[in-house]
Scaffold this active site. Structure first.
Site, PDB file in Angstrom:
ATOM      1  N   TYR A  88      84.238  75.929  73.312  1.00  0.00           N
ATOM      2  CA  TYR A  88      85.070  76.565  72.293  1.00  0.00           C
ATOM      3  C   TYR A  88      84.144  77.178  71.266  1.00  0.00           C
ATOM      4  CZ  TYR A  88      88.348  76.896  68.322  1.00  0.00           C
ATOM      5  OH  TYR A  88      89.112  77.338  67.260  1.00  0.00           O
ATOM      6  N   ASP A 104      75.471  78.959  70.730  1.00  0.00           N
ATOM      7  CA  ASP A 104      76.416  78.580  69.668  1.00  0.00           C
ATOM      8  C   ASP A 104      76.115  77.150  69.229  1.00  0.00           C
ATOM      9  OD1 ASP A 104      80.070  78.320  69.391  1.00  0.00           O
ATOM     10  OD2 ASP A 104      78.427  77.865  68.014  1.00  0.00           O
ATOM     11  N   LYS A 139      79.464  74.231  60.201  1.00  0.00           N
ATOM     12  CA  LYS A 139      79.597  72.795  59.952  1.00  0.00           C
ATOM     13  C   LYS A 139      78.507  72.223  59.038  1.00  0.00           C
ATOM     14  CE  LYS A 139      82.035  72.290  64.354  1.00  0.00           C
ATOM     15  NZ  LYS A 139      83.405  71.792  64.075  1.00  0.00           N
TER      16      LYS A 139
HETATM   17  P1  KE4 Z   1      85.262  77.113  62.845  1.00  0.00           P
HETATM   18  O1  KE4 Z   1      85.827  78.520  62.859  1.00  0.00           O
HETATM   19  O2  KE4 Z   1      86.302  76.058  63.135  1.00  0.00           O
HETATM   20  O3  KE4 Z   1      84.446  76.824  61.578  1.00  0.00           O
HETATM   21  O4  KE4 Z   1      84.156  77.033  64.013  1.00  0.00           O
HETATM   22  C1  KE4 Z   1      84.548  77.358  65.313  1.00  0.00           C
HETATM   23  C2  KE4 Z   1      83.593  76.686  66.290  1.00  0.00           C
HETATM   24  C3  KE4 Z   1      82.608  77.463  66.884  1.00  0.00           C
HETATM   25  N1  KE4 Z   1      81.727  76.916  67.755  1.00  0.00           N
HETATM   26  C4  KE4 Z   1      81.774  75.590  68.051  1.00  0.00           C
HETATM   27  C5  KE4 Z   1      80.783  75.032  69.031  1.00  0.00           C
HETATM   28  C6  KE4 Z   1      82.750  74.747  67.449  1.00  0.00           C
HETATM   29  O5  KE4 Z   1      82.788  73.430  67.773  1.00  0.00           O
HETATM   30  C7  KE4 Z   1      83.678  75.300  66.552  1.00  0.00           C
HETATM   31  C8  KE4 Z   1      84.779  74.479  65.893  1.00  0.00           C
HETATM   32  N2  KE4 Z   1      84.916  73.125  66.336  1.00  0.00           N
HETATM   33  C9  KE4 Z   1      86.216  72.516  66.210  1.00  0.00           C
HETATM   34  C10 KE4 Z   1      86.085  71.043  66.612  1.00  0.00           C
HETATM   35  N3  KE4 Z   1      85.851  70.880  67.967  1.00  0.00           N
HETATM   36  C11 KE4 Z   1      86.788  72.654  64.838  1.00  0.00           C
HETATM   37  C12 KE4 Z   1      87.901  71.673  64.518  1.00  0.00           C
HETATM   38  C13 KE4 Z   1      89.220  72.393  64.441  1.00  0.00           C
HETATM   39  O6  KE4 Z   1      89.445  73.360  65.215  1.00  0.00           O
HETATM   40  O7  KE4 Z   1      90.050  71.937  63.623  1.00  0.00           O
END
Ligand code: KE4
Length: 439
Positions: A155, A250, A278
């Protein structure tokens, strides 16, 4: 009171959270601002957090939990870590945002570059989604190609072209892709099985000269934790270099998590572009994309690739990031040794309890991110992870929550701990698991 009666007492004490959930559902779809927080894949009503400190969360009813979500990764130093809090407070006294450049942006960039030399130049954005979306636009511009390769179970945020058999929330809901993504856009993304170089070779052969970039989680966290197979990264780098496609690593989740320099340091990777999020914001909204100078200089105002953001490089977020990365740099050996020993102890402690209880469980762990899959395993890709007994995970999640242990509310997520987790938290977690796994 025994743990069980205390647990039942805890369940009864979540009435305020329930009332807050009912109110929230009047304003937000599912009562949440991000789907996984709704606990739909594990069942039960999500407690509302009132505050957190160190390794602990307190909910709106005063129940206390050992936290293994850590805001989905950022809270690596523990909640309300004093140097981070003080840095945010100090910055806030000078106003929250200017929409103009500040010294703090380069202060944080210098720290990031010390950890990620591959980021010869970079740009701050406000989320991981923005970082990956922008990196892909840049890759398409720099190569003049359109197709993007991603991996099933990975993701990268919710940009249209990346919600194609994504992991995380989408995988949790079992929805392949997402409604609202036109097939013309999804059709420009190939979603391949992770850890399979033969399929990648076949994809490049089928789309000769058309693939702009490959984007991947260097350690998958969004299908649950899945480590790269031996030779996978080296093979992928060789293929992308030979084929003229860019490699986007990523590290939004793995960055500063699996090592100070993330998976790039851990596995000696050589990305063309890297994305971060993060931890780099210390809990405030920060995303970063960076890479080779000649690629990054294609961005406006120097080059033809447009990308922008009102709160990019926000002063409060920069202050939180500087304090967080600065502390990790200064206490690197001590912090990462503690993260490793604590994560090993709790992850293997619970696995051992599962074995004693006759529960099929597979542990995948890289540093202080891990997943307990309810399946005999092994789990080397998304298809393997999807064989997990998600109902069993849901029961485990609820039983642990009732015993004061807050796990990510999905089998297809990674767990995290921070530097504030110690022996007491590990013991309590393993004990709670012993009870939760008892038939
Ligand atoms: P954000 O747009 O949520 O800040 O980041 C997206 C993203 C991009 N790349 C990786 C590897 C990520 O894990 C994420 C976001 N992770 C999720 C948790 N698995 C965010 C939690 C959520 O969606 O509420």
């Amino acid at each position: 009171m025994t743990a069980k009666t205390e647990a039942s007492q805890m369940t009864a004490n979540r009435n305020h959270s329930k009332a807050l959930q009912e109110r929230a559902e009047r304003y937000f779809p599912g009562g949440v601002n991000s789907p996984v927080r709704a606990f739909r894949s594990v069942g039960g009503a999500p407690p509302f957090v009132a505050r957190a400190e160190g390794a602990y969360l307190w909910d709106a009813d005063g129940n206390k939990y050992i936290d293994y979500v850590g805001s989905w990764g950022p809270m690596i130093l523990g909640h309300a870590f004093p140097p981070v809090v003080e840095a945010i407070e100090r910055a806030a006294r000078g106003s929250a945002s200017f929409g103009a450049s500040t010294a703090a942006e380069a202060d944080l960039a210098e720290k990031i570059q010390a950890c990620y030399p591959a980021a010869e130049k970079m740009r701050f954005v406000s989320s991981g989604t923005e970082a990956t979306m922008s990196a892909i636009r840049l890759a398409r511009a720099c190569t003049g190609r359109k197709i993007i390769v991603k991996f099933e179970g990975c993701y990268h945020g919710h940009a249209d072209g990346l919600l194609v058999k994504a992991g995380s929330g989408v995988a949790t809901f079992g929805i392949p892709g997402s409604a609202g993504v036109p097939e013309e856009i999804a059709g420009l993304t190939l979603a391949l099985p992770y850890n399979d170089l033969a399929v990648i070779e076949a994809a490049f052969a089928a789309h000769k000269g058309e693939i702009a970039a490959v984007i991947l989680e260097p350690v998958v966290g969004n299908a649950g934790c899945i480590a790269p197979a031996a030779g996978f990264h080296a093979g992928l780098r060789a293929i992308t270099r030979r084929e003229g496609a860019l490699l986007i690593i990523d590290e939004v989740m793995t960055g500063f998590r699996v090592a100070l320099g993330g998976a790039t340091e851990l596995y000696g990777l050589d990305p063309d572009l890297v994305t971060l999020g993060k931890i780099v914001g210390g809990g405030l909204p920060v995303g970063v994309f960076g890479g080779r100078r000649e690629l990054m200089d294609q961005l406006a105002p120097l080059g033809p690739v447009y990308q922008a953001g009102t709160l990019s490089g926000n002063p409060l977020a920069m202050a939180a990031g500087i304090a967080t990365i600065g502390y990790l740099q200064e206490h690197r050996a001590e912090v990462y040794a503690k993260l490793e020993s604590s994560a090993k102890a709790v992850a293997e402690g619970v696995l051992s309890e599962a074995a004693k209880a006759g529960v099929a469980m597979t542990l995948n762990r890289v540093g202080s991110m891990w997943t307990w899959f309810f399946t005999p395993g092994p789990v080397a890709n998304y298809d393997d992870a999807a064989k997990s007994d998600t109902a069993a995970f849901g029961r485990f999640h609820r039983a642990m929550l009732d015993r004061g242990v807050w796990l990510p509310p999905s089998q297809f997520e990674a767990m995290f701990l921070g530097a504030a987790h110690g022996e007491a938290e590990i013991r309590a977690t393993v004990e709670a698991a012993r009870e939760a796994l008892a038939r």
